[in-house]
Design an enzyme around this catalytic site. Sequence first.
Site, PDB file in Angstrom:
ATOM      1  CG  ASP A   1      16.058   1.350  42.592  1.00 47.90           C
ATOM      2  OD1 ASP A   1      16.167   2.368  41.477  1.00 47.90           O
ATOM      3  OD2 ASP A   1      16.717   0.600  42.782  1.00 47.90           O
TER       4      ASP A   1
ATOM      5  CD  GLU B   1      19.163  -0.086  34.947  1.00 47.43           C
ATOM      6  OE1 GLU B   1      19.581  -1.330  35.288  1.00 47.43           O
ATOM      7  OE2 GLU B   1      19.805   0.943  35.577  1.00 47.43           O
TER       8      GLU B   1
END
Length: 324
Positions: A44, A211
């Site tokens: 991420d 997401e």
Amino acid sequence: MRLSLRSATTLLIAAVVTLLPGTARADVTYPDPQPITGQQIIHDPTVLRLKSGGYVAYSTGGVIGARTSRDRVRWDDAGNAFDRPPSWWYEYNDTGDPWAPDLSYRAGRYWLYYAVSSWGTNHSAIGVATSPSGLPGTWTDHGKAFASERTDSWNAIDPALIQADGRLWMSFGSYWTGIRMVELDPRTGKALPDAQVHHLATRPDAPYAVEGPYIVKHGRHYYLFASYDTCCAGVNSTYRIRVGRSTSVTGPYVDSTGKPLLEGGGDLLLAGHGRYVGTGGESIFKDRGRDVLAYHYYDAADGGTPKLGLNTLTWKKNGWPAVL
């Protein structure tokens, strides 16, 4: 076109290698990440070119793991954003474990947003911190910017900021009902009181696997990038990056066929190929006037280890993005 004996032999060898069982074949649809060295492990990623020179990347792992680079090629481990977890994080998980940070520069300061939650629950919160330099160890935490509870239909993780028409917005979301957005107070960096929660993207099928939003403006459109399908399963991950656009930051977003992202639309921008499995967890930053896509992939040649992917993001004549 006539070929020399050497060229013909090279092409023949390449063709044979391509057909051999178990050999990898380069995917002509999706580019490989740009070569990097040093500490490549990341998840991420959010990356920024610092005002002082060089680059910093923050990521899931540790107390928001940090990497630094002078040239965007060699990356070094730089510890964590924070020395220790702020005490309020433990309200959301037992280990004080933060996820999916977002780094930006605004009003003379660096701003770091991040999520704290537990796997499979939407009892989640997005926190905010500021720093004068953007470097690890210099962050002051300011607590919660926005939160979700089990009674909410959204999940307050995966934050990403954008300024639009003089206002400050934060997109966020994971599963539940997909991608959402709230307006922030530019002074505090926290959600406005009673801020409306806008709905930007979802899937028509449970578990609504979309997401990690990130929004940028190009021309007259806002482009919403998001990660679809399964994260965090190593070589079994199916993460891929899709994109839609809108003339308003709050939507509605549609793909190039006109299908709304609220109905499962989204053009496929980057998917796994070869050793580069599960491309996602993306963010975008400017570097010398060009847009750069940062993401993680799971390296099938290294046991599924998550690593940093960087590619130039370019824009076609029709306005849609492409990865180089």
